[in-house]
Design an enzyme around this catalytic site. Sequence first.
Site, PDB file in Angstrom:
ATOM      1  N   ASP A 194       2.954  29.543   1.561  1.00 31.03           N
ATOM      2  CA  ASP A 194       4.477  29.222   2.271  1.00 31.03           C
ATOM      3  C   ASP A 194       5.461  28.943   1.176  1.00 31.03           C
ATOM      4  O   ASP A 194       6.645  29.388   1.727  1.00 31.03           O
ATOM      5  CB  ASP A 194       4.082  27.912   3.160  1.00 31.03           C
ATOM      6  CG  ASP A 194       3.653  28.400   4.414  1.00 31.03           C
ATOM      7  OD1 ASP A 194       3.329  29.554   4.724  1.00 31.03           O
ATOM      8  OD2 ASP A 194       3.079  27.354   5.156  1.00 31.03           O
ATOM      9  N   TYR A 238       5.222  25.944  11.727  1.00 29.46           N
ATOM     10  CA  TYR A 238       4.925  25.178  10.800  1.00 29.46           C
ATOM     11  C   TYR A 238       6.173  24.367  10.406  1.00 29.46           C
ATOM     12  O   TYR A 238       6.958  25.067   9.836  1.00 29.46           O
ATOM     13  CB  TYR A 238       3.801  25.044   9.885  1.00 29.46           C
ATOM     14  CG  TYR A 238       2.689  23.917  10.175  1.00 29.46           C
ATOM     15  CD1 TYR A 238       1.622  24.263  10.808  1.00 29.46           C
ATOM     16  CD2 TYR A 238       2.461  22.808   9.380  1.00 29.46           C
ATOM     17  CE1 TYR A 238       0.682  23.527  10.971  1.00 29.46           C
ATOM     18  CE2 TYR A 238       1.499  21.943   9.893  1.00 29.46           C
ATOM     19  CZ  TYR A 238       0.503  22.236  10.409  1.00 29.46           C
ATOM     20  OH  TYR A 238      -0.592  21.549  10.605  1.00 29.46           O
TER      21      TYR A 238
END
Length: 640
Positions: free
Chosen positions: A300, A384
């Site tokens: 990420d 997320y």
Amino acid sequence: MTSIGTGVATHPLDLLTPEEVTRAVAIARASGKVPEDAVFVHVRLHEPPKDVVAAHTAGVTVDREIEVQLVTGPGLEVIEVIVSLTAGEVRDWQVVEGMRPTLLFGESGNAIGKVRAHPDWQAAMARRGITDLDLVQIDPWPAGSFGSPHEEGRRISRCISFVRESQTDNGYARPIEGVIAFYDQGAGEVLEVLDLGITPLPPNRGSYLPEDVGPMRTDLKPLEISQPEGPSFTVDGNLVQWQKWSFRVGFDPYEGLVLHTLAYDDDGRTRSVLHRASISEMVVPYGDPGAMHGWKNAFDAGEWGLGRMANSLKLGCDCLGVIHYFDVVLATEAGDPYVVEQAICMHEEDYGILWKHHDLQGGTNETRRSRRLVISSIATVGNYEYGFYWYLYLDGNVQLEVKLSGIISPMAIEQGVIPEFATIVAPGLAGPNHQHMFCARLDLDVDGTNNSVYEVEAERVDAGPDNPWSNAFRQKATRFDGEMAARREVNPATSRCWRVINPSQPNSLGQPVGYKLIPTMSTPTLLAHPDSSVGKRAGFAQHNLWVTPYVREERRAAGDYPNQHEGGDGLPRWTEADRSITETDVVLWYTFGVTHFVRPEDWPVMPVEYTGFLLSPVGFFDRNPALDVPPSSGNGSCHG
Ligand code: CO
């Protein structure tokens, strides 16, 4: 070389400004080498070397360098340009072959449109009875490195789909299981739509919006933070001073929030603690072996960017109290500046007691309140949320807490099946086992750069004449001489921690001054096999600790280009050299995180899960440095 403008920065670590982005891009273009269709991956500060930062004095012109990264076509070629704003010239122009940048927003947006329009994907939707294609949410994912022929020579994504009942519905409640579209991000083409077979859509919605979840509680009374005299910090540009701490706020497209030159003022002496601290990389490897989920390993930071995905934070929601916000500047993929307003939030928090003693004999009762300065930023990476919270305390402690929230990446399952690698969270819906592994890069400078690192842990002493009650235990300290020996794991049973000392700076007791890195919460290492694709690509997560000698270019734990990388870059490669790490400028890399066995309580939106670590002074001070914190005013009962 065309000269365009001059730099206006007053400190080498000043935050990037919109004007600097514009000028940097103009200087790059003036070289005549930037093609019309170039995509600007990022424009960011080219952080100056440490000695330049240290030698800077106020009023002296800063030689401001900006890094511009470009891609110029569908293939594997990235161009790294360094421009000097001060000199108005291109300083360096490197063509990097065989590497892929982070996933680009424009191309990922195109992926959604192209997949939605593709007949094979539409046929897969029709086989599932999904007719309103506008209600299908398509998520492009980093594709990983698995030897698929689609990967070869291309920048690709794997697109997976979810169906919503309305535009604001929670798509993750209804994964369209079995359909993966391979998309060539560079060429803008759907390569293949894989249909692995139909699993029924889960029956229930997963809304978490107040209008859908039933009556709200009515018995929560207001809780207000009042700071009638304002906060105890001052801000000058990106320089913050709070209590005896000083530091500069920084921001990077991939690492997000960065702390620079953190130092403690000790009776007028500025004592360095951290030259730079950030989240260098992170990875979310999934533990379900099925064809639909086994390839999911999102980096990420490196594949999306914790800074590129930063939110604008809101008072009363994300932060509470008297807030100072920092806006940050990024570049669009066309090379234009844009401002993320309120990307970084800073405020003070009461944190319970700092120290206390009630002297039963003398009758005195002294209590001091702990307070911390909170510097935070929140990134939304697809489903997320990651909140990064740096805390500075009055007693010299420095902490990073990561807050994980948002929505799990679920799978649809046949009702009645108990999945082996996932937890059922709703009828026909399960959350696969996964990990979130963060790697903090901690360039500690404990009273300067002449530092050594010790592993310190408890050691039980054998019974014998010198240990007649068999109760003895001592502190065992082992110095790491080279990088290979410093690849280490946590061990809560022995209270293992890692201490960075300056051997040439004793405290008044004759002990070397130090700071220790304490794993404050249980933390895993990577569970995927070391020889697996993600095992090689996320080598940094094989160990909790790594120590390297400072090298300016060694910034990212999985290397500069983790997207579809075959693995081995970053920490495993650098530390293979086994360089000396004694009495030198060291960098600690700490991999921490959580193994997420999903709970029903994580659905439909996840209450915050916490992870992080603590840096605590050890002999850095001669005694409790917070004796001079006065009793809180106003109630008279904290002293006397
Ligand atoms: Co999770």
